[in-house]
Design a protein around this motif. Structure first.
Motif, mmCIF file in Angstrom:
data_model
loop_
_atom_site.group_PDB
_atom_site.id
_atom_site.type_symbol
_atom_site.label_atom_id
_atom_site.label_comp_id
_atom_site.label_asym_id
_atom_site.label_seq_id
_atom_site.Cartn_x
_atom_site.Cartn_y
_atom_site.Cartn_z
ATOM 1 N N ALA A 62 0.659 -1.054 0.234
ATOM 2 C CA ALA A 62 0.146 0.137 -0.262
ATOM 3 C C ALA A 62 0.693 1.379 -0.033
ATOM 4 O O ALA A 62 0.522 2.194 -0.682
ATOM 5 C CB ALA A 62 -1.034 0.382 1.095
ATOM 6 N N GLY A 63 2.511 0.851 0.593
ATOM 7 C CA GLY A 63 3.040 2.730 0.806
ATOM 8 C C GLY A 63 3.693 2.667 -0.957
ATOM 9 O O GLY A 63 4.123 4.142 -1.013
ATOM 10 N N CYS A 64 3.464 2.047 -1.801
ATOM 11 C CA CYS A 64 3.717 2.619 -2.790
ATOM 12 C C CYS A 64 3.337 3.217 -3.845
ATOM 13 O O CYS A 64 2.562 4.040 -3.850
ATOM 14 C CB CYS A 64 3.939 1.075 -4.400
ATOM 15 N N ILE A 65 4.161 4.320 -4.212
ATOM 16 C CA ILE A 65 3.897 6.061 -4.701
ATOM 17 C C ILE A 65 3.660 6.021 -5.949
ATOM 18 O O ILE A 65 4.669 5.142 -6.691
ATOM 19 C CB ILE A 65 5.491 6.896 -4.460
ATOM 20 N N LEU A 66 2.882 6.471 -6.264
ATOM 21 C CA LEU A 66 2.038 6.506 -7.488
ATOM 22 C C LEU A 66 2.856 6.777 -8.642
ATOM 23 O O LEU A 66 2.427 5.994 -9.753
ATOM 24 C CB LEU A 66 0.639 7.363 -7.265
ATOM 25 N N ASP A 121 -3.877 8.900 -12.505
ATOM 26 C CA ASP A 121 -2.835 10.151 -12.104
ATOM 27 C C ASP A 121 -3.574 11.044 -11.393
ATOM 28 O O ASP A 121 -5.343 11.718 -11.613
ATOM 29 C CB ASP A 121 -2.466 10.729 -14.015
ATOM 30 N N LEU A 122 -2.780 11.696 -10.487
ATOM 31 C CA LEU A 122 -3.514 12.492 -10.162
ATOM 32 C C LEU A 122 -2.669 13.747 -9.409
ATOM 33 O O LEU A 122 -0.745 13.213 -9.834
ATOM 34 C CB LEU A 122 -3.602 12.484 -8.406
ATOM 35 N N GLY A 123 -2.591 15.192 -9.551
ATOM 36 C CA GLY A 123 -1.238 15.580 -9.230
ATOM 37 C C GLY A 123 -0.386 15.724 -8.466
ATOM 38 O O GLY A 123 0.434 16.170 -8.788
ATOM 39 N N ALA A 124 -1.193 15.291 -7.199
ATOM 40 C CA ALA A 124 0.255 14.714 -6.043
ATOM 41 C C ALA A 124 0.837 13.140 -6.326
ATOM 42 O O ALA A 124 0.792 12.860 -5.392
ATOM 43 C CB ALA A 124 -0.820 14.749 -4.839
ATOM 44 N N LYS A 125 0.957 12.896 -7.406
ATOM 45 C CA LYS A 125 1.678 11.618 -8.203
ATOM 46 C C LYS A 125 3.213 11.120 -7.288
ATOM 47 O O LYS A 125 3.097 10.502 -7.435
ATOM 48 C CB LYS A 125 1.383 11.081 -9.665
ATOM 49 N N GLY A 126 3.265 12.007 -7.167
ATOM 50 C CA GLY A 126 4.474 12.031 -6.900
ATOM 51 C C GLY A 126 4.877 11.580 -5.747
ATOM 52 O O GLY A 126 6.005 11.103 -5.074
ATOM 53 N N SER A 127 3.825 11.873 -4.226
ATOM 54 C CA SER A 127 3.907 11.735 -3.165
ATOM 55 C C SER A 127 2.830 11.156 -2.542
ATOM 56 O O SER A 127 2.807 10.405 -1.509
ATOM 57 C CB SER A 127 4.339 13.019 -2.283
ATOM 58 N N CYS A 128 1.910 10.622 -3.152
ATOM 59 C CA CYS A 128 0.423 9.920 -3.392
ATOM 60 C C CYS A 128 1.202 8.583 -2.483
ATOM 61 O O CYS A 128 2.036 7.945 -3.503
ATOM 62 C CB CYS A 128 -0.169 10.353 -3.313
ATOM 63 N N HIS A 129 0.078 7.679 -2.029
ATOM 64 C CA HIS A 129 0.483 6.170 -1.778
ATOM 65 C C HIS A 129 -0.846 5.728 -3.006
ATOM 66 O O HIS A 129 -1.933 6.331 -2.516
ATOM 67 C CB HIS A 129 0.910 5.943 -0.201
ATOM 68 N N ILE A 130 -0.415 4.656 -3.176
ATOM 69 C CA ILE A 130 -1.361 4.075 -3.872
ATOM 70 C C ILE A 130 -2.478 3.256 -3.028
ATOM 71 O O ILE A 130 -4.173 3.398 -3.465
ATOM 72 C CB ILE A 130 -0.905 2.292 -4.757
ATOM 73 N N GLY A 131 -1.850 2.941 -1.589
ATOM 74 C CA GLY A 131 -2.858 2.804 0.078
ATOM 75 C C GLY A 131 -3.779 3.362 -0.026
ATOM 76 O O GLY A 131 -4.940 3.606 -0.256
ATOM 77 N N GLY A 132 -3.822 4.950 -0.107
ATOM 78 C CA GLY A 132 -3.905 5.549 0.193
ATOM 79 C C GLY A 132 -5.420 6.412 -0.895
ATOM 80 O O GLY A 132 -6.369 6.832 -0.584
#
Length: 665
Positions: free
Chosen positions: A309-313, A330-341
Motif C-alpha cells: 500500500a505504501g508504493c508511491i503512485l 493519474d493525480l497532481g499529487a502523484k509524486g508523493s501519494c501512496h496507492i493505498g491512500g
C-alpha cells in the motif's frame, strides 16, 4: 445549551472558529505580532481566545477552562437554532450539530485540529484536573500539578516536543472542542468535537512498539511535526508516536495491541488529502505505510500489478511503463501519494474519463481490521462472482474500517501516441458543446477533458509565473488523446480541431505531441491548487454535478458573495462532472464562510449532486454527509463501522458523524 458549556473539571475546552475548508481558528486577538514558530510566509495565524503575549506564549486568564470563573476574554452567548421544519433545515441541524457557545478565553491550545497558518503562541499550555496551568515551560500539568520526569516538554518558542520525551499525565485529560460553522437566524451554531475515551499512550505502550518495530517507532518531534499537519495546513493534531511497519504481519501486531489497549490509530499514506482525513485530530498514533513500498508481482500478459500500500503512485507508473503498461490513475499529487491512500479515498484524478474509477480497476485488497485480523482478498481475477464483493467496503472508507496493506490493480496498455490540445472558448455553453463534439469525434482515444476559467489561469500566471500559450478567453479546455496509432490519432484530432474552430466553438488553441510540451501544458491545470494557496485564505469545495449545471454554481456564488470574496474560480474534470470550486479572500472571514456554507451544499443537494466528488469527507465534511446521502444510508454505514471496528479506534472523528446511541448496540 446556553452560556458556558458544562465541562467537567478534567476537561480542558477550546473555542475554535472554523477556517475555510474546515480549518480551525481559535477566537480572540493577538498582541505583539505572530507568536509562532511556524513559517512566516503562511499568512493568518491562529489566535486563542485569551491574549497572546508575543513569542513568549499565552496568558492563561487566571483560571483553567472547565473550572469556575472566567478564563481570559469574554464568553459568547449563542441563540437557539431554529426549528428544523423543512428538509433543508433538518440537514443543516444534522450537519452542524447542537447550538451552544464555548469559552473564548480558554488560553490553551488543545491537541485537536489547529489553524492552517500556524498557531500564535506555540507553547500549547494545558490545564490539569486541579486547574493548574504550567507557565513558560508549556509542560503538561497532571492532577497533582506536575508530571513525572520524562514527560512531554513543549518548547515555548517553537512548539517542538523535547526529544525522547513522552507525555503521560497521571490523570487522563479529556479535551473538548466546539467548532462553530455558520451563523443562522437563531444565532451561531456549531459542532462539538470531543476527544473520545481512548487510552493515553503509556511508557509500557511505547516499550512494546519499540520492541515490535525496532528503529521504526519514532517520538522525534522533527519527524512527527509534518505528520501531524495536513497538506493544506488546515488540520493539525498532536500525535506523540509515529509507527512505520514494513509488513502486513507488523500492521496486524500493532493493531491487535492497540485494540486490546484501546489506543486510537490514524492510518497515513502520503498525507496529500484535502479534507483532513490523514492526520490525527487529537493524540492518535500515526500508522504510516511509507516503508510498505514493495512491488509484489506484475503479470506482463494481463497487466495486473500487486503491490504494497505504501508504493508511491508515480514510482508505480514508472515501473509499469517499463513493462509497456500505465497506471489507470493519474493525480497532481502523484509524486508523493501512496496507492493505498488512493484506494482508501477512492481518488478520481485525470484519467477517470478513460479508465474509470478505482472501484472498477482495483481487483483485490489485503486489509488489516481493527482487531488485528487480516482479511486476504488480494485476488488477481477480473471475474469472481462468489458472494459479496468485500473490497468495495474498504475502497473510499478513508481508513475507518481497516488498514489497506496491499493492492491488486489492473493496468491498461501504455498508449503509443499521446496528444494534448489546449483550447480557448468564449462561453461555458461552448465548452459543453465542445465536449459533446469531442466525445462524438474522438471516441475511444479521448482520455481526458479538463476545463478551467480565466481566473484560474490568471492566478497560475501571477503566482507561479507559468506561461499561458492561449490568452484572451473566458474559458480553457485541455483535451488529451491516447491510442496505439499516431497517424490515426492525429487525423482524428485534426478533424475535431477543424470542426470546432470553423464552427466558432473554439477561438484559439495549441497542440502538443512531445513530452516536454505536454508536461508544460498539464502543469497549467495541475498547479491551480498550488496557485490558489498563494492568493490568500482558500475555501475549497469538491462538487459532483450534472455536467450541464457545472459552472452555474460558480456564477451563483460570485453573485452571492460579490466584493466580499477576492476570487471565485471554477475548474475540474468536465468529463466526469467534477467541479472544483475555490474561493479566496485576503484573510479568514467568518461572515464569508457563513455566506458560503451551507449554501454551497444546499445548492448541490437541489441539483442532486454530491458534496464530495473525489476528495472524500475526512474530518472537514463528515457532518454534511446527509446533503448527499439519505439518513438510512448513513445509519447503515455507521452499523458497518460498529461491526468492523467496535471500539472505534481506526481513524476516529472522520468520514461519518457520530452514530445515535440507539444504533451503537
Amino acid at each position: 445549551m446556553r452560556g458556558r458549556p458544562a465541562l467537567g473539571p478534567s476537561s480542558p475546552a477550546c473555542w475554535w472558529e472554523l477556517h475555510p475548508g474546515g480549518s480551525a481558528v481559535p477566537r480572540g486577538r493577538a498582541e505583539g505580532g505572530q507568536a509562532s514558530g511556524r513559517t512566516p510566509e503562511l499568512s493568518g495565524s491562529a489566535v486563542p481566545g485569551g491574549r497572546a503575549l508575543g513569542p513568549g506564549g499565552f496568558r492563561a486568564g487566571g483560571r483553567a477552562p472547565g473550572t469556575s470563573g472566567r478564563a481570559g476574554a469574554r464568553t459568547q452567548r449563542l441563540g437557539r437554532p431554529e426549528r428544523a421544519n423543512t428538509r433543508t433545515q433538518r440537514l443543516r441541524r444534522a450537519a452542524l450539530g447542537r447550538a451552544g457557545p464555548g469559552p473564548s478565553g480558554a488560553g490553551s491550545v488543545p491537541p485537536g485540529a489547529l489553524s492552517p497558518r500556524g498557531c500564535a503562541g506555540a507553547p500549547c499550555v494545558w490545564a490539569s484536573r486541579s486547574g493548574a496551568v504550567a507557565s513558560k515551560g508549556g509542560t503538561v500539568a497532571s492532577g497533582a500539578g506536575a508530571v513525572a520526569s520524562k514527560a512531554l516538554a513543549v518548547a515555548s518558542g517553537t512548539g517542538a516536543v523535547a526529544s525522547k520525551a513522552l507525555a503521560v499525565a497521571s490523570r487522563r485529560l479529556a479535551p473538548r472542542c466546539w467548532w462553530p460553522r455558520c451563523p443562522g437566524p437563531g444565532g451561531r451554531r456549531g459542532l462539538r468535537v470531543q476527544r473520545l475515551p481512548f487510552a493515553p499512550l503509556s511508557p509500557g505502550d511505547l516499550a512494546f512498539f519499540e520492541r515490535a518495530l525496532p528503529g521504526r517507532a519514532s517520538t522525534d518531534p522533527a519527524e512527527l511535526e509534518p505528520r501531524n499537519v495536513d497538506w493544506l495546513r488546515s488540520v493539525r493534531g498532536s500525535s506523540q508516536l509515529l509507527l512505520k511497519p514494513q509488513t502486513t504481519a507488523e500492521v496486524s501486531q500493532v493493531l491487535r495491541y492497540c485494540y486490546e489497549k484501546n489506543l486510537a490509530v490514524t492510518p497515513q499514506g502520503g498525507n496529500t488529502g484535502l479534507v483532513g482525513g490523514s492526520v490525527p485530530i487529537f493524540d492518535e498514533i500515526i500508522l504510516s505505510t511509507a516503508l510498505m513500498n514493495r512491488i509484489i508481482s506484475f503479470d506482463k500478459v494481463s497487466g495486473i500489478l500487486v503491490c504494497q500500500a505504501g508504493c508511491i503512485l508515480e514510482k508505480l507508473n514508472e515501473y509499469v511503463e517499463e513493462q509497456g503498461f500505465t497506471m489507470p490513475l493519474d493525480l497532481g499529487a502523484k509524486g508523493s501519494c501512496h496507492i493505498g491512500g488512493n484506494v482508501a479515498t477512492n481518488a478520481g484524478g485525470l484519467r477517470l474519463l478513460r479508465y474509470g474509477s478505482l472501484r472498477g480497476t482495483v481487483l483485490g485488497l489485503e486489509v488489516v481490521l481493527a482487531d488485528g485480523s487480516v482479511l486476504d482478498c488480494l485476488t488477481s481475477l477480473r471475474k469472481d462472482n462468489t458472494g459479496y464483493d468485500l473490497k468495495q467496503l474498504f475502497i473510499g472508507s478513508e481508513g475507518t474500517l481497516g488498514v489497506i496493506t496491499a493492492v491488486s490493480i489492473l493496468c491498461p496498455q501504455k498508449p503509443k501516441a499521446v496528444n494534448l490540445a489546449f483550447l480557448g472558448c468564449q462561453s461555458f455553453p461552448k465548452v459543453l458543446e465542445t465536449f459533446r463534439t469531442c466525445r462524438a469525434m474522438l471516441g475511444e482515444i479521448l482520455s481526458a477533458f479538463e476545463f478551467m476559467d480565466e481566473k484560474c489561469m490568471e492566478l497560475v500566471e501571477k503566482h507561479l509565473k507559468l506561461s499561458n500559450p492561449v490568452t484572451g478567453s473566458p474559458f480553457y479546455v485541455l483535451i488529451e488523446t491516447s491510442g496505439s496509432n499516431s497517424t490515426h490519432d492525429e487525423e482524428k484530432l485534426n478533424g475535431f480541431l477543424e470542426q470546432v474552430m470553423t464552427s466558432g466553438l473554439v477561438t484559439d488553441g495549441t497542440v502538443a505531441t512531445d513530452d516536454k510540451k505536454i508536461k508544460a501544458l498539464w502543469s497549467l491545470r495541475e498547479r491551480i491548487t498550488e496557485a490558489l494557496t498563494h492568493d490568500g485564505c482558500v475555501y475549497k469545495y469538491d462538487i459532483s454535478l450534472p455536467v450541464g449545471k457545472l459552472y452555474d454554481l460558480v456564477m451563483d456564488m460570485r453573485a452571492r458573495l460579490g466584493q466580499s470574496a477576492k476570487n471565485v474560480v471554477g475548474y475540474g474534470h468536465l468529463g466526469d462532472g467534477n467541479l472544483h470550486l475555490n474561493i479566496t479572500s485576503e484573510s479568514y472571514s467568518h461572515s464569508l464562510l457563513a455566506a458560503i456554507e451551507p449554501f454551497v451544499y444546499e445548492w448541490t443537494a437541489r441539483c442532486h449532486g454530491s458534496i464530495s466528488a473525489e476528495h472524500g469527507l475526512g474530518f472537514k465534511k463528515k457532518q454534511f454527509i446527509e446533503y448527499s446521502k439519505p439518513r438510512e444510508a448513513v445509519r447503515l454505514m455507521q452499523r458497518f463501522k460498529a461491526m468492523l471496528d467496535p471500539k472505534g479506534i481506526l481513524n476516529p472523528y472522520k468520514t461519518l458523524p457520530p452514530a445515535p446511541k440507539s444504533d451503537t448496540h
